[in-house]
Design a protein around this motif. Structure first.
Motif, PDB file in Angstrom:
ATOM      1  N   TYR A   1       0.870  -1.178   0.000  1.00 61.14           N
ATOM      2  CA  TYR A   1       0.000   0.000   0.000  1.00 61.14           C
ATOM      3  C   TYR A   1       0.904   1.224   0.000  1.00 61.14           C
ATOM      4  CZ  TYR A   1      -2.963   3.746   1.649  1.00 61.14           C
ATOM      5  OH  TYR A   1      -3.615   4.948   1.761  1.00 61.14           O
ATOM      6  N   GLN A   2       0.740   2.063  -1.011  1.00 65.41           N
ATOM      7  CA  GLN A   2       1.579   3.258  -1.083  1.00 65.41           C
ATOM      8  C   GLN A   2       0.756   4.522  -1.130  1.00 65.41           C
ATOM      9  OE1 GLN A   2       4.999   3.225  -3.786  1.00 65.41           O
ATOM     10  NE2 GLN A   2       4.552   5.356  -4.314  1.00 65.41           N
ATOM     11  N   PHE A   3       1.205   5.529  -0.391  1.00 63.64           N
ATOM     12  CA  PHE A   3       0.567   6.844  -0.424  1.00 63.64           C
ATOM     13  C   PHE A   3       1.484   7.817  -1.144  1.00 63.64           C
ATOM     14  CE2 PHE A   3      -0.644  11.027   1.112  1.00 63.64           C
ATOM     15  CZ  PHE A   3      -2.004  10.994   0.845  1.00 63.64           C
ATOM     16  N   SER A   4       0.979   8.464  -2.176  1.00 63.47           N
ATOM     17  CA  SER A   4       1.680   9.428  -3.037  1.00 63.47           C
ATOM     18  C   SER A   4       2.759   8.737  -3.883  1.00 63.47           C
ATOM     19  CB  SER A   4       2.279  10.582  -2.237  1.00 63.47           C
ATOM     20  OG  SER A   4       2.696  11.626  -3.108  1.00 63.47           O
ATOM     21  N   VAL A   5       3.449   9.529  -4.683  1.00 68.38           N
ATOM     22  CA  VAL A   5       4.460   8.981  -5.596  1.00 68.38           C
ATOM     23  C   VAL A   5       5.810   9.641  -5.313  1.00 68.38           C
ATOM     24  CG1 VAL A   5       2.867   8.333  -7.443  1.00 68.38           C
ATOM     25  CG2 VAL A   5       3.804  10.661  -7.404  1.00 68.38           C
ATOM     26  N   ILE A   6       6.895   8.938  -5.608  1.00 65.12           N
ATOM     27  CA  ILE A   6       8.238   9.448  -5.295  1.00 65.12           C
ATOM     28  C   ILE A   6       8.529  10.736  -6.074  1.00 65.12           C
ATOM     29  CG2 ILE A   6       9.549   8.084  -7.004  1.00 65.12           C
ATOM     30  CD1 ILE A   6      10.682   8.607  -3.365  1.00 65.12           C
ATOM     31  N   ASP A   7       7.988  10.868  -7.281  1.00 63.80           N
ATOM     32  CA  ASP A   7       8.229  12.098  -8.049  1.00 63.80           C
ATOM     33  C   ASP A   7       7.669  13.328  -7.329  1.00 63.80           C
ATOM     34  OD1 ASP A   7       9.727  10.961  -9.996  1.00 63.80           O
ATOM     35  OD2 ASP A   7       8.301  11.277 -11.639  1.00 63.80           O
ATOM     36  N   ALA A   8       6.572  13.150  -6.589  1.00 61.14           N
ATOM     37  CA  ALA A   8       6.002  14.270  -5.830  1.00 61.14           C
ATOM     38  C   ALA A   8       6.956  14.669  -4.703  1.00 61.14           C
ATOM     39  CB  ALA A   8       4.635  13.884  -5.278  1.00 61.14           C
ATOM     40  N   LEU A   9       7.534  13.664  -4.044  1.00 61.04           N
ATOM     41  CA  LEU A   9       8.489  13.945  -2.965  1.00 61.04           C
ATOM     42  C   LEU A   9       9.717  14.674  -3.525  1.00 61.04           C
ATOM     43  CD1 LEU A   9       8.303  13.205   0.098  1.00 61.04           C
ATOM     44  CD2 LEU A   9       9.992  11.441  -0.372  1.00 61.04           C
ATOM     45  N   LEU A  10      10.188  14.221  -4.695  1.00 61.48           N
ATOM     46  CA  LEU A  10      11.350  14.851  -5.322  1.00 61.48           C
ATOM     47  C   LEU A  10      11.081  16.323  -5.636  1.00 61.48           C
ATOM     48  CD1 LEU A  10      12.487  12.020  -7.767  1.00 61.48           C
ATOM     49  CD2 LEU A  10      13.786  12.868  -5.820  1.00 61.48           C
TER      50      LEU A  10
ATOM     51  N   LEU B   1       4.760  17.804 -11.752  1.00 66.87           N
ATOM     52  CA  LEU B   1       5.643  16.653 -11.568  1.00 66.87           C
ATOM     53  C   LEU B   1       6.419  16.406 -12.856  1.00 66.87           C
ATOM     54  CD1 LEU B   1       3.321  14.194  -9.599  1.00 66.87           C
ATOM     55  CD2 LEU B   1       4.761  16.031  -8.739  1.00 66.87           C
ATOM     56  N   SER B   2       7.739  16.473 -12.748  1.00 66.38           N
ATOM     57  CA  SER B   2       8.600  16.314 -13.917  1.00 66.38           C
ATOM     58  C   SER B   2       8.542  14.887 -14.443  1.00 66.38           C
ATOM     59  CB  SER B   2      10.024  16.688 -13.531  1.00 66.38           C
ATOM     60  OG  SER B   2      10.927  16.111 -14.433  1.00 66.38           O
ATOM     61  N   ALA B   3       8.718  14.749 -15.757  1.00 64.64           N
ATOM     62  CA  ALA B   3       8.644  13.422 -16.367  1.00 64.64           C
ATOM     63  C   ALA B   3       9.951  12.652 -16.191  1.00 64.64           C
ATOM     64  CB  ALA B   3       8.299  13.544 -17.843  1.00 64.64           C
ATOM     65  N   ASP B   4      11.044  13.357 -16.010  1.00 63.36           N
ATOM     66  CA  ASP B   4      12.331  12.668 -15.927  1.00 63.36           C
ATOM     67  C   ASP B   4      13.111  13.114 -14.696  1.00 63.36           C
ATOM     68  OD1 ASP B   4      14.578  11.226 -16.366  1.00 63.36           O
ATOM     69  OD2 ASP B   4      15.355  12.523 -17.962  1.00 63.36           O
ATOM     70  N   ASN B   5      13.031  12.314 -13.645  1.00 62.21           N
ATOM     71  CA  ASN B   5      13.677  12.657 -12.384  1.00 62.21           C
ATOM     72  C   ASN B   5      14.753  11.664 -11.981  1.00 62.21           C
ATOM     73  OD1 ASN B   5      12.798  15.074 -11.266  1.00 62.21           O
ATOM     74  ND2 ASN B   5      10.824  14.205 -10.719  1.00 62.21           N
ATOM     75  N   GLU B   6      15.163  10.807 -12.910  1.00 60.35           N
ATOM     76  CA  GLU B   6      16.072   9.718 -12.538  1.00 60.35           C
ATOM     77  C   GLU B   6      17.372  10.213 -11.912  1.00 60.35           C
ATOM     78  OE1 GLU B   6      16.801   5.894 -14.848  1.00 60.35           O
ATOM     79  OE2 GLU B   6      15.159   6.828 -15.982  1.00 60.35           O
ATOM     80  N   GLY B   7      17.944  11.283 -12.470  1.00 60.95           N
ATOM     81  CA  GLY B   7      19.185  11.837 -11.941  1.00 60.95           C
ATOM     82  C   GLY B   7      18.965  12.364 -10.528  1.00 60.95           C
ATOM     83  N   ASP B   8      17.835  13.060 -10.326  1.00 58.31           N
ATOM     84  CA  ASP B   8      17.479  13.610  -9.013  1.00 58.31           C
ATOM     85  C   ASP B   8      17.288  12.492  -8.007  1.00 58.31           C
ATOM     86  OD1 ASP B   8      17.531  16.104 -10.018  1.00 58.31           O
ATOM     87  OD2 ASP B   8      15.381  16.487  -9.860  1.00 58.31           O
TER      88      ASP B   8
END
Ligand code: ZN
Length: 280
Positions: A52-61, A267-274
């Protein structure tokens, strides 16, 4: 928070299957199929093997740190997991149904049920795979070793490692004020803790590459000492001995925030580096 009533949906499916059974109970094939479907439906009802997950990692970033889900609600969805707290106030770790907060001051606090989180992932931990470790291994070595144990790279796994660690390096982050900075900028000022010869538990997940944007692909691990006085988000470690437990999860439930902080943030589409920079 919007929740689809999963149980209601399952009830409808089960009821329609019963009806189908009444009109065609002569054919064995239908009965067999029906039984299979009932088995499938009954597995879905249980919450084990569901992350169960709340929110997405991209939002945290991107700096979505407003807490919304309460610790009480997280505990209803799992007894094991990790995340963070309102305002990014430290690292969250849930173990055996107790939610701990490792703050930037290095201390561990037990949380109240009313405290909130902007991002967390929990599950009801059930051991599917267990292995003992009796030789010293670096975090990288153990990471590869665990990956060999995984039956497939296409599922998700909760990972618990209990043992003695000759070295452990963790971090925590301080509570942020609005306007919230992005996570990569917060982690530049993170508090780093190093321990030698410590006993404790690693709590976290291994997720597949396709989870990128939603959660962290690969490992995301938090640590707490056996006496529950220190811990944090793991940066590096060496294990001497211990036990690896892996819970294979074939179900993922995502709930999204509805607060203004989340709704108004691009929310950015490409956050892999971040992600790499903020998590490692
Ligand atoms: Zn973390």
């Amino acid at each position: 928070m919007k929740k689809i009533n999963l149980y209601f949906l399952i009830m409808i499916i089960s009821l329609s299957m019963l009806t189908a059974g009444c009109v065609s109970e002569q054919t064995e094939d239908v009965e067999a199929a029906e039984n299979n479907m009932e088995d499938a439906a009954s597995t879905s009802v249980t919450q084990t093997d569901t992350i169960y997950q709340f929110s997405v990692i991209d939002a945290l970033l991107e700096g979505v740190y407003d807490g919304e889900i309460t610790c009480a609600e997280l505990k209803e969805n799992g007894d094991f997991g990790l995340g963070t707290f309102d305002g990014l106030d430290g690292e969250m770790l849930e173990l055996d149904g107790v939610i701990y907060q490792v703050k930037a001051d290095g201390n561990v606090y037990k949380t109240n049920d009313t405290e909130t989180s902007p991002f967390a992932a929990v599950t009801f931990f059930e051991t599917d795979i267990q292995e003992d470790i009796n030789t010293e291994m670096t975090g990288q070595g153990l990471a590869s070793y665990i990956e060999e144990l995984l039956p497939s790279k296409n599922l998700m796994y909760a990972v618990k490692i209990t043992g003695n660690f000759s070295y452990m390096k963790t971090r925590s982050v301080a509570a942020q004020e609005k306007p919230y900075p992005r996570l990569v900028d917060v982690t530049k000022d993170q508090s780093v803790f190093e321990f030698n010869d410590t006993e404790g538990s690693i709590v976290g997940y291994w997720m597949p590459e396709y989870i990128n944007g939603i959660n962290v692909p690969g490992y995301h691990l938090h640590f707490i000492t056996a006496d529950r006085t220190a811990g944090g988000h793991i940066l590096d470690y060496t294990i001497n001995s211990g036990t690896i437990e892996i819970d294979s999860c074939d179900s993922f439930y995502l709930e999204l925030p509805e607060n203004e902080n989340y709704l108004s943030t691009g929310l950015s589409a490409d956050n892999e580096g971040d992600l790499e920079e903020a998590e490692n």
